[in-house]
Design a protein around this motif. Structure first.
Motif, mmCIF file in Angstrom:
data_model
loop_
_atom_site.group_PDB
_atom_site.id
_atom_site.type_symbol
_atom_site.label_atom_id
_atom_site.label_comp_id
_atom_site.label_asym_id
_atom_site.label_seq_id
_atom_site.Cartn_x
_atom_site.Cartn_y
_atom_site.Cartn_z
ATOM 1 N N VAL A 6 1.182 -1.014 -0.026
ATOM 2 C CA VAL A 6 0.235 0.225 0.006
ATOM 3 C C VAL A 6 0.612 1.386 -0.155
ATOM 4 C CG1 VAL A 6 -1.975 1.184 1.107
ATOM 5 C CG2 VAL A 6 -1.634 -1.140 1.096
ATOM 6 N N ARG A 7 1.633 1.240 1.241
ATOM 7 C CA ARG A 7 2.857 2.557 1.186
ATOM 8 C C ARG A 7 3.273 2.653 -0.239
ATOM 9 N NH1 ARG A 7 5.622 1.734 7.312
ATOM 10 N NH2 ARG A 7 3.679 2.229 8.206
ATOM 11 N N GLY A 8 3.783 1.455 -0.915
ATOM 12 C CA GLY A 8 4.399 1.783 -2.429
ATOM 13 C C GLY A 8 3.676 1.975 -3.352
ATOM 14 N N LEU A 9 2.529 1.230 -3.794
ATOM 15 C CA LEU A 9 1.278 1.869 -4.313
ATOM 16 C C LEU A 9 0.916 3.751 -4.366
ATOM 17 C CD1 LEU A 9 -0.904 -0.579 -4.816
ATOM 18 C CD2 LEU A 9 0.412 0.021 -5.875
ATOM 19 N N GLY A 10 1.277 4.062 -3.098
ATOM 20 C CA GLY A 10 0.685 5.168 -2.331
ATOM 21 C C GLY A 10 2.489 6.685 -2.502
ATOM 22 N N THR A 11 2.687 6.017 -2.817
ATOM 23 C CA THR A 11 4.606 6.945 -3.399
ATOM 24 C C THR A 11 4.664 6.751 -5.019
ATOM 25 O OG1 THR A 11 5.318 5.746 -1.443
ATOM 26 C CG2 THR A 11 6.341 6.562 -3.147
ATOM 27 N N ILE A 12 4.136 5.592 -5.474
ATOM 28 C CA ILE A 12 3.789 5.600 -7.115
ATOM 29 C C ILE A 12 2.897 6.935 -7.262
ATOM 30 C CG2 ILE A 12 3.675 4.591 -9.670
ATOM 31 C CD1 ILE A 12 4.830 1.970 -8.160
ATOM 32 N N LEU A 13 1.597 7.172 -6.265
ATOM 33 C CA LEU A 13 0.561 7.324 -7.406
ATOM 34 C C LEU A 13 0.936 9.046 -7.296
ATOM 35 C CD1 LEU A 13 -2.498 8.010 -7.808
ATOM 36 C CD2 LEU A 13 -3.065 7.671 -5.203
ATOM 37 N N VAL A 14 1.783 9.537 -5.923
ATOM 38 C CA VAL A 14 2.194 10.520 -5.094
ATOM 39 C C VAL A 14 3.538 11.507 -6.541
ATOM 40 C CG1 VAL A 14 3.835 12.575 -3.777
ATOM 41 C CG2 VAL A 14 1.806 10.397 -3.179
ATOM 42 N N PHE A 15 3.997 10.111 -6.795
ATOM 43 C CA PHE A 15 4.728 10.421 -7.863
ATOM 44 C C PHE A 15 4.461 11.176 -9.156
ATOM 45 C CE2 PHE A 15 8.310 9.142 -11.514
ATOM 46 C CZ PHE A 15 9.052 10.518 -10.679
ATOM 47 N N VAL A 16 3.607 10.287 -9.401
ATOM 48 C CA VAL A 16 3.272 10.594 -10.920
ATOM 49 C C VAL A 16 2.451 11.955 -10.916
ATOM 50 C CG1 VAL A 16 0.989 9.618 -12.151
ATOM 51 C CG2 VAL A 16 2.351 8.225 -11.646
ATOM 52 N N ALA A 17 1.477 11.936 -9.719
ATOM 53 C CA ALA A 17 1.050 13.549 -9.100
ATOM 54 C C ALA A 17 1.683 13.944 -9.759
ATOM 55 C CB ALA A 17 -0.151 13.686 -7.975
ATOM 56 N N PHE A 18 3.094 14.205 -8.985
ATOM 57 C CA PHE A 18 3.898 15.549 -9.216
ATOM 58 C C PHE A 18 4.837 15.644 -10.366
ATOM 59 C CE2 PHE A 18 8.611 16.336 -9.178
ATOM 60 C CZ PHE A 18 8.307 17.727 -8.667
ATOM 61 N N ILE A 19 4.949 14.148 -11.419
ATOM 62 C CA ILE A 19 5.137 14.729 -12.589
ATOM 63 C C ILE A 19 4.051 15.365 -13.188
ATOM 64 C CG2 ILE A 19 5.896 13.687 -14.527
ATOM 65 C CD1 ILE A 19 7.999 13.258 -12.719
ATOM 66 N N GLY A 20 2.798 14.710 -13.256
ATOM 67 C CA GLY A 20 1.679 16.004 -13.910
ATOM 68 C C GLY A 20 1.924 17.749 -13.169
#
Length: 62
Positions: A6-20
């Motif tokens: 869950v933490r890994g998926l959350g990190t990936i989600l935040v990273f994708v939002a940041f890149i956006g």
């Protein structure tokens, strides 16, 4: 699914939002509106040493 997944998926989600957000902010289509917004604080400023039109007309009529 454990907490590490869950933490890994959350990190990936935040990273994708940041890149956006970075891509949106540096998009060439937005440059004009960002330049206009950057100049808003200076839009209504008048030089400190000059009289306003109203003060000038009052001093002429006196």
């Amino acid at each position: 699914m454990d907490i590490q997944t869950v933490r890994g998926l959350g990190t990936i989600l935040v990273f994708v939002a940041f890149i956006g957000v970075v891509l949106w902010a540096y998009s060439s289509k937005r440059k004009g509106s960002f330049d206009e917004a950057a100049n808003l604080p200076f839009a209504d400023d008048k030089p400190a040493n000059t009289k306003s039109d109203e003060e000038a007309s009052r001093s002429k009529s006196e």
